[in-house]
Design a protein around this motif. Structure first.
Motif, PDB file in Angstrom:
ATOM      1  N   ILE A 113       0.800  -1.221   0.000  1.00 29.86           N
ATOM      2  CA  ILE A 113       0.000   0.000   0.000  1.00 29.86           C
ATOM      3  C   ILE A 113       0.838   1.278   0.000  1.00 29.86           C
ATOM      4  O   ILE A 113       0.603   2.207  -0.789  1.00 29.86           O
ATOM      5  CB  ILE A 113      -0.973   0.003   1.194  1.00 29.86           C
ATOM      6  N   THR A 114       1.824   1.393   0.882  1.00 28.63           N
ATOM      7  CA  THR A 114       2.579   2.644   0.999  1.00 28.63           C
ATOM      8  C   THR A 114       3.269   2.992  -0.313  1.00 28.63           C
ATOM      9  O   THR A 114       3.200   4.136  -0.778  1.00 28.63           O
ATOM     10  CB  THR A 114       3.607   2.552   2.139  1.00 28.63           C
ATOM     11  N   GLY A 115       3.944   2.018  -0.902  1.00 26.88           N
ATOM     12  CA  GLY A 115       4.628   2.291  -2.163  1.00 26.88           C
ATOM     13  C   GLY A 115       3.671   2.648  -3.283  1.00 26.88           C
ATOM     14  O   GLY A 115       3.994   3.457  -4.161  1.00 26.88           O
ATOM     15  N   LEU A 116       2.474   2.056  -3.273  1.00 29.65           N
ATOM     16  CA  LEU A 116       1.487   2.387  -4.293  1.00 29.65           C
ATOM     17  C   LEU A 116       0.946   3.801  -4.092  1.00 29.65           C
ATOM     18  O   LEU A 116       0.673   4.519  -5.074  1.00 29.65           O
ATOM     19  CB  LEU A 116       0.350   1.370  -4.288  1.00 29.65           C
ATOM     20  N   TYR A 117       0.785   4.228  -2.852  1.00 30.68           N
ATOM     21  CA  TYR A 117       0.373   5.612  -2.620  1.00 30.68           C
ATOM     22  C   TYR A 117       1.470   6.588  -3.065  1.00 30.68           C
ATOM     23  O   TYR A 117       1.189   7.727  -3.479  1.00 30.68           O
ATOM     24  CB  TYR A 117       0.016   5.842  -1.152  1.00 30.68           C
ATOM     25  N   ASP A 118       2.719   6.169  -2.988  1.00 30.10           N
ATOM     26  CA  ASP A 118       3.799   6.993  -3.517  1.00 30.10           C
ATOM     27  C   ASP A 118       3.613   7.194  -5.019  1.00 30.10           C
ATOM     28  O   ASP A 118       3.753   8.307  -5.535  1.00 30.10           O
ATOM     29  CB  ASP A 118       5.145   6.326  -3.220  1.00 30.10           C
ATOM     30  N   ALA A 119       3.279   6.113  -5.734  1.00 27.27           N
ATOM     31  CA  ALA A 119       3.018   6.216  -7.172  1.00 27.27           C
ATOM     32  C   ALA A 119       1.820   7.115  -7.450  1.00 27.27           C
ATOM     33  O   ALA A 119       1.857   7.965  -8.349  1.00 27.27           O
ATOM     34  CB  ALA A 119       2.792   4.829  -7.761  1.00 27.27           C
ATOM     35  N   LYS A 120       0.764   6.931  -6.684  1.00 26.66           N
ATOM     36  CA  LYS A 120      -0.444   7.750  -6.881  1.00 26.66           C
ATOM     37  C   LYS A 120      -0.142   9.224  -6.644  1.00 26.66           C
ATOM     38  O   LYS A 120      -0.534  10.089  -7.436  1.00 26.66           O
ATOM     39  CB  LYS A 120      -1.540   7.279  -5.928  1.00 26.66           C
ATOM     40  N   SER A 121       0.564   9.524  -5.553  1.00 26.67           N
ATOM     41  CA  SER A 121       0.830  10.916  -5.197  1.00 26.67           C
ATOM     42  C   SER A 121       1.707  11.618  -6.224  1.00 26.67           C
ATOM     43  O   SER A 121       1.551  12.825  -6.457  1.00 26.67           O
ATOM     44  CB  SER A 121       1.498  10.983  -3.817  1.00 26.67           C
ATOM     45  N   ASP A 122       2.634  10.878  -6.833  1.00 28.82           N
ATOM     46  CA  ASP A 122       3.554  11.476  -7.802  1.00 28.82           C
ATOM     47  C   ASP A 122       3.166  11.186  -9.247  1.00 28.82           C
ATOM     48  O   ASP A 122       3.959  11.404 -10.166  1.00 28.82           O
ATOM     49  CB  ASP A 122       4.985  11.003  -7.528  1.00 28.82           C
ATOM     50  N   HIS A 123       1.956  10.657  -9.459  1.00 30.72           N
ATOM     51  CA  HIS A 123       1.390  10.464 -10.798  1.00 30.72           C
ATOM     52  C   HIS A 123       2.280   9.579 -11.671  1.00 30.72           C
ATOM     53  O   HIS A 123       2.663   9.939 -12.786  1.00 30.72           O
ATOM     54  CB  HIS A 123       1.171  11.820 -11.478  1.00 30.72           C
ATOM     55  N   MET A 124       2.577   8.383 -11.153  1.00 31.12           N
ATOM     56  CA  MET A 124       3.396   7.428 -11.874  1.00 31.12           C
ATOM     57  C   MET A 124       2.583   6.193 -12.264  1.00 31.12           C
ATOM     58  O   MET A 124       1.797   5.693 -11.450  1.00 31.12           O
ATOM     59  CB  MET A 124       4.585   6.982 -11.005  1.00 31.12           C
ATOM     60  N   PRO A 125       2.762   5.668 -13.487  1.00 32.07           N
ATOM     61  CA  PRO A 125       2.029   4.473 -13.908  1.00 32.07           C
ATOM     62  C   PRO A 125       2.628   3.203 -13.314  1.00 32.07           C
ATOM     63  O   PRO A 125       3.780   2.862 -13.587  1.00 32.07           O
ATOM     64  CB  PRO A 125       2.187   4.487 -15.436  1.00 32.07           C
ATOM     65  N   VAL A 126       1.854   2.512 -12.483  1.00 29.84           N
ATOM     66  CA  VAL A 126       2.335   1.310 -11.796  1.00 29.84           C
ATOM     67  C   VAL A 126       1.246   0.246 -11.829  1.00 29.84           C
ATOM     68  O   VAL A 126       0.064   0.545 -11.605  1.00 29.84           O
ATOM     69  CB  VAL A 126       2.739   1.620 -10.338  1.00 29.84           C
ATOM     70  N   LEU A 127       1.655  -0.982 -12.094  1.00 32.32           N
ATOM     71  CA  LEU A 127       0.779  -2.154 -11.989  1.00 32.32           C
ATOM     72  C   LEU A 127       1.189  -2.962 -10.773  1.00 32.32           C
ATOM     73  O   LEU A 127       2.360  -3.328 -10.630  1.00 32.32           O
ATOM     74  CB  LEU A 127       0.888  -3.032 -13.243  1.00 32.32           C
ATOM     75  N   ALA A 128       0.239  -3.267  -9.896  1.00 31.85           N
ATOM     76  CA  ALA A 128       0.460  -4.164  -8.770  1.00 31.85           C
ATOM     77  C   ALA A 128      -0.300  -5.458  -9.028  1.00 31.85           C
ATOM     78  O   ALA A 128      -1.497  -5.423  -9.331  1.00 31.85           O
ATOM     79  CB  ALA A 128       0.009  -3.531  -7.462  1.00 31.85           C
ATOM     80  N   ILE A 129       0.390  -6.582  -8.906  1.00 31.71           N
ATOM     81  CA  ILE A 129      -0.204  -7.912  -9.080  1.00 31.71           C
ATOM     82  C   ILE A 129      -0.260  -8.559  -7.705  1.00 31.71           C
ATOM     83  O   ILE A 129       0.764  -8.715  -7.036  1.00 31.71           O
ATOM     84  CB  ILE A 129       0.657  -8.772 -10.024  1.00 31.71           C
ATOM     85  N   ALA A 130      -1.442  -8.936  -7.264  1.00 30.78           N
ATOM     86  CA  ALA A 130      -1.602  -9.506  -5.923  1.00 30.78           C
ATOM     87  C   ALA A 130      -2.319 -10.840  -5.996  1.00 30.78           C
ATOM     88  O   ALA A 130      -3.304 -10.993  -6.732  1.00 30.78           O
ATOM     89  CB  ALA A 130      -2.374  -8.547  -5.019  1.00 30.78           C
ATOM     90  N   GLY A 131      -1.824 -11.795  -5.235  1.00 37.64           N
ATOM     91  CA  GLY A 131      -2.518 -13.066  -5.106  1.00 37.64           C
ATOM     92  C   GLY A 131      -3.744 -12.937  -4.220  1.00 37.64           C
ATOM     93  O   GLY A 131      -3.995 -11.897  -3.606  1.00 37.64           O
ATOM     94  N   GLN A 132      -4.521 -14.011  -4.158  1.00 40.50           N
ATOM     95  CA  GLN A 132      -5.755 -14.012  -3.366  1.00 40.50           C
ATOM     96  C   GLN A 132      -6.095 -15.459  -3.014  1.00 40.50           C
ATOM     97  O   GLN A 132      -5.634 -16.410  -3.683  1.00 40.50           O
ATOM     98  CB  GLN A 132      -6.883 -13.375  -4.177  1.00 40.50           C
ATOM     99  N   ALA A 133      -6.868 -15.643  -1.958  1.00 37.42           N
ATOM    100  CA  ALA A 133      -7.354 -16.983  -1.614  1.00 37.42           C
ATOM    101  C   ALA A 133      -8.167 -17.558  -2.774  1.00 37.42           C
ATOM    102  O   ALA A 133      -8.646 -16.836  -3.649  1.00 37.42           O
ATOM    103  CB  ALA A 133      -8.200 -16.911  -0.351  1.00 37.42           C
ATOM    104  N   GLU A 134      -8.338 -18.871  -2.783  1.00 29.88           N
ATOM    105  CA  GLU A 134      -9.048 -19.544  -3.859  1.00 29.88           C
ATOM    106  C   GLU A 134     -10.473 -18.998  -4.010  1.00 29.88           C
ATOM    107  O   GLU A 134     -11.113 -18.609  -3.026  1.00 29.88           O
ATOM    108  CB  GLU A 134      -9.105 -21.050  -3.600  1.00 29.88           C
ATOM    109  N   THR A 135     -10.981 -19.010  -5.218  1.00 28.69           N
ATOM    110  CA  THR A 135     -12.342 -18.539  -5.462  1.00 28.69           C
ATOM    111  C   THR A 135     -13.356 -19.353  -4.667  1.00 28.69           C
ATOM    112  O   THR A 135     -14.406 -18.839  -4.262  1.00 28.69           O
ATOM    113  CB  THR A 135     -12.671 -18.621  -6.961  1.00 28.69           C
ATOM    114  N   THR A 136     -13.048 -20.607  -4.418  1.00 27.84           N
ATOM    115  CA  THR A 136     -14.000 -21.486  -3.729  1.00 27.84           C
ATOM    116  C   THR A 136     -14.153 -21.169  -2.249  1.00 27.84           C
ATOM    117  O   THR A 136     -15.094 -21.659  -1.608  1.00 27.84           O
ATOM    118  CB  THR A 136     -13.557 -22.954  -3.885  1.00 27.84           C
ATOM    119  N   VAL A 137     -13.232 -20.380  -1.691  1.00 31.16           N
ATOM    120  CA  VAL A 137     -13.342 -20.039  -0.268  1.00 31.16           C
ATOM    121  C   VAL A 137     -13.571 -18.552  -0.050  1.00 31.16           C
ATOM    122  O   VAL A 137     -13.584 -18.084   1.098  1.00 31.16           O
ATOM    123  CB  VAL A 137     -12.088 -20.490   0.523  1.00 31.16           C
TER     124      VAL A 137
END
Length: 623
Positions: A113-137
């Motif tokens: 989160i903190t690093g992504l807010y740095d990108a947002k605040s300084d208007h930088m294009p960033v992609l974050a890829i995050a895993g997640q629990a299985e769809t079944t749960v």
């Protein structure tokens, strides 16, 4: 003993057979994760900063299967996901490309989160890829299951959790197009089981959509009538001041041409520090709390203001309302007219807009205003030299940068952390043409300098890089990233990466804010830091460590660091009682400072000796 013939042994062998069979399936069947990696490559992604975890293992497996293929994506393993997001932001800053970071779900995602807010605040294009629990749960309060789409909703311009393989194609295409076009953050959340599902192309049928990759930014230029209105305002000015930010970086030649034609001075917002070299005589350096006296004086005396590509936050350092007519240029319309009542707002690319504006501007014949700015800068440089060379106990932190500045090669990149070291970065580093620099601007986060430097080194492995870091940020999270440097430095064509640590055993910026803003003495309980041997820690990792506690050793230390055959930690024992003064000190700030001294600030005698003369001499305001 004979091998077991129990059912448990049979089950064990059967499990091995099943895993072998599944592995064979992985090699013959394209998985959703394989498509995902291919799509990232189609968008030009070449590097991902991240940290592994079971929630993102499918994507990591796809990256592994893609190793050795054309356009392979390089994965850089960091020590912490927050650092990965900072590196993605810095990659975007130092390349102009999309930055990419990756984490598992749950805590890995929250760390971004903190690093992504740095990108947002300084208007930088960033992609974050995050895993997640299985769809079944999902919805079962499962381990590491968080509603990440809600969590990322504020920081991201586009955030979506994938629910089916056929959905992923348009999520990637739309998400990356949004990040690039809006200079913002996109977050794609991939459930663990979806990553390992067989890939399915979206059908040509109702309920499906079929997208494609690719984006080129448009040419955005204001209407001719608006350019003429802006020219009328600027041509009428006799004391023109220009403020540039990071949005003017690709328009440096045009900014110089406008300044010369209008006889203007140019101040630089912190993120625009490397837009123009400080050797230009009409450039007044930084503006604001970390700025120079000539920049402040120029704002006080101007009758016309031109702001270019800047979201400079401290409006109190801009002219008073009604003092100056103003024109602003920005590619982001939401930033127009935000800091000052602007007469003509120009929505457009800085370079394109200035090229359209230049033929409409008339040559200012009276150079008295600009000559006064140049003379003020000559005096200011002498002031900076005097401050840097003043005695301190043991080393004056201003002198650290003063000695560094002339020694840096013309292609050097400098990063800075937040805190008092940002003051010396802003004022004492004299930027040369071709040099680059940045820091966490709008967010002003601690802990960004070393990850920024690492990303700069991966983006430009033949260029020397320097990170300026306070001991607070170093202890917070930057020391761990020295391990990342140790892991990768031998890949870089030029091994020079210098981490300069200002070791003053104090959270110094906040200490001075307590004194000057609040009128309170230094509070050791919150401000004192342990004395850590940073240079020796570097040596333990196989890097070079240099320790300096004598100002006369600084020049030789910088020379040694800049010729080293490996990364260096240059640890300097600096004086915490050298004040990071604003360009002018108000009577209220002076009173608060003296009040804090009267309340029994420890070391008050030294603080007063080092600082009081500068503060009292710089007072302005009504008594």
């Amino acid at each position: 003993m004979r091998p077991s013939t129990t059912s448990g042994g049979h089950n064990c062998r059967r499990g091995v057979q099943l895993r072998q069979h599944r592995s064979q399936d992985f090699r013959t069947t394209q998985l959703t994760s394989d498509f995902f990696v291919e799509r990232l490559k189609a968008w030009g992604v070449t590097r991902i900063y991240g940290y592994s975890g079971d929630g993102i293992n499918g994507v990591l497996g796809a990256l592994q299967r893609a190793e050795g293929t054309d356009g392979e994506i390089e994965f850089i393993q960091v020590r912490h996901e927050e650092m990965a997001a900072f590196m993605a932001t810095a990659h975007a800053k130092f390349t102009g490309e999309l930055g990419v970071c990756l984490s598992t779900g749950g805590p890995g995602a929250t760390h971004l989160i903190t690093g992504l807010y740095d990108a947002k605040s300084d208007h930088m294009p960033v992609l974050a890829i995050a895993g997640q629990a299985e769809t079944t749960v999902r919805g079962a309060s499962y381990q590491q299951e968080l509603n990440l789409d809600r969590m990322f909703a504020d920081v991201a311009d586009f955030v979506q959790e994938a629910a089916a393989p056929a959905q992923l194609r348009h999520l990637v295409d739309r998400g990356l197009r949004v990040a690039k076009s809006r200079n913002g953050v996109t977050v794609l959340i991939l459930p663990k089981d979806l990553q390992d599902m067989a890939w399915e192309e979206p059908k040509r049928a109702h309920g499906f959509t079929r997208s494609g990759p690719g984006y080129s930014p448009p040419r955005i230029v204001p209407h001719d009538a608006d350019l003429r209105r802006a020219a009328e305002v600027l041509n009428a000015g006799r004391k023109v001041a220009i403020v540039v930010g990071a949005g003017a970086r690709d328009a440096a030649d045009e900014v110089v041409a406008v300044a010369e034609r209008l006889g203007a001075g140019v101040a630089k917002a912190l993120l625009g520090k490397d837009v123009l070299p400080d050797e230009l005589p009409f450039v007044t350096g930084a503006i604001g709390l970390l700025g120079t006296k000539p920049s402040s004086d120029m704002m006080e005396g101007c009758d016309t203001l031109l702001m270019i590509g800047t979201g400079f936050p401290w409006a109190e350092f801009l002219p008073a309302d009604g003092q100056a007519r103003a024109v602003q240029i920005d590619i982001a319309p939401e930033m127009l007219g935000l800091r000052y009542p602007v007469e003509v707002n120009l929505h457009g690319d800085a370079g394109e807009t200035l090229r359209g504006l230049l033929p409409l501007l008339t040559q200012q014949q009276d150079r008295g205003w600009q000559d006064g700015i140049i003379a003020g800068m000559d005096d200011w440089r002498e002031t900076l030299k005097g401050r840097a060379m003043a005695d301190a106990s043991p080393v004056n932190p201003q002198r650290v940068i003063y000695e560094m500045s002339p020694r840096l090669p013309a292609d050097a990149i400098v990063t800075s952390d937040s805190g008092s070291c940002a003051n010396w970065y802003a004022r004492d580093w004299q930027v040369k043409r071709g040099q680059r620099g940045s820091l966490s601007g709008g967010l002003a986060s601690m802990g960004a300098a070393v990850p920024y430097a690492i990303a700069a080194k991966f983006a430009h492995p033949i260029r020397p890089v320097v990170a300026l870091v306070g001991d607070g940020a170093m202890q917070m999270n930057n020391m761990a990233e020295l391990i990342t440097i140790q892991k990768y430095w031998q890949r870089w064509a030029d091994p020079r990466l210098i981490v300069c640590v200002f070791n003053n055993e104090d959270l110094n910026e906040v200490t001075w804010e307590q004194r000057v803003m609040e009128g309170n003495p230094r509070f050791p309980t919150t401000q004192s830091l342990p004395d850590v041997p940073y240079a020796r820690f570097a040596e333990m990792l196989g890097l070079t460590g240099i320790f300096v506690d004598d100002p006369e050793q600084l020049s030789a230390a910088w020379d040694r660091a800049l010729t080293a055959d490996r990364p260096v930690v240059l640890e300097v024992k600096t004086d915490p009682n050298v004040a990071p003064l604003p360009p002018h000190v108000t009577i209220e700030q002076a009173k608060a400072f003296m009040t804090s001294m009267a309340k029994g600030d420890r070391g008050a005698a030294q603080v007063v000796a080092d600082t009081a003369r500068q503060i009292i001499g710089g007072i302005r305001g009504r008594l």
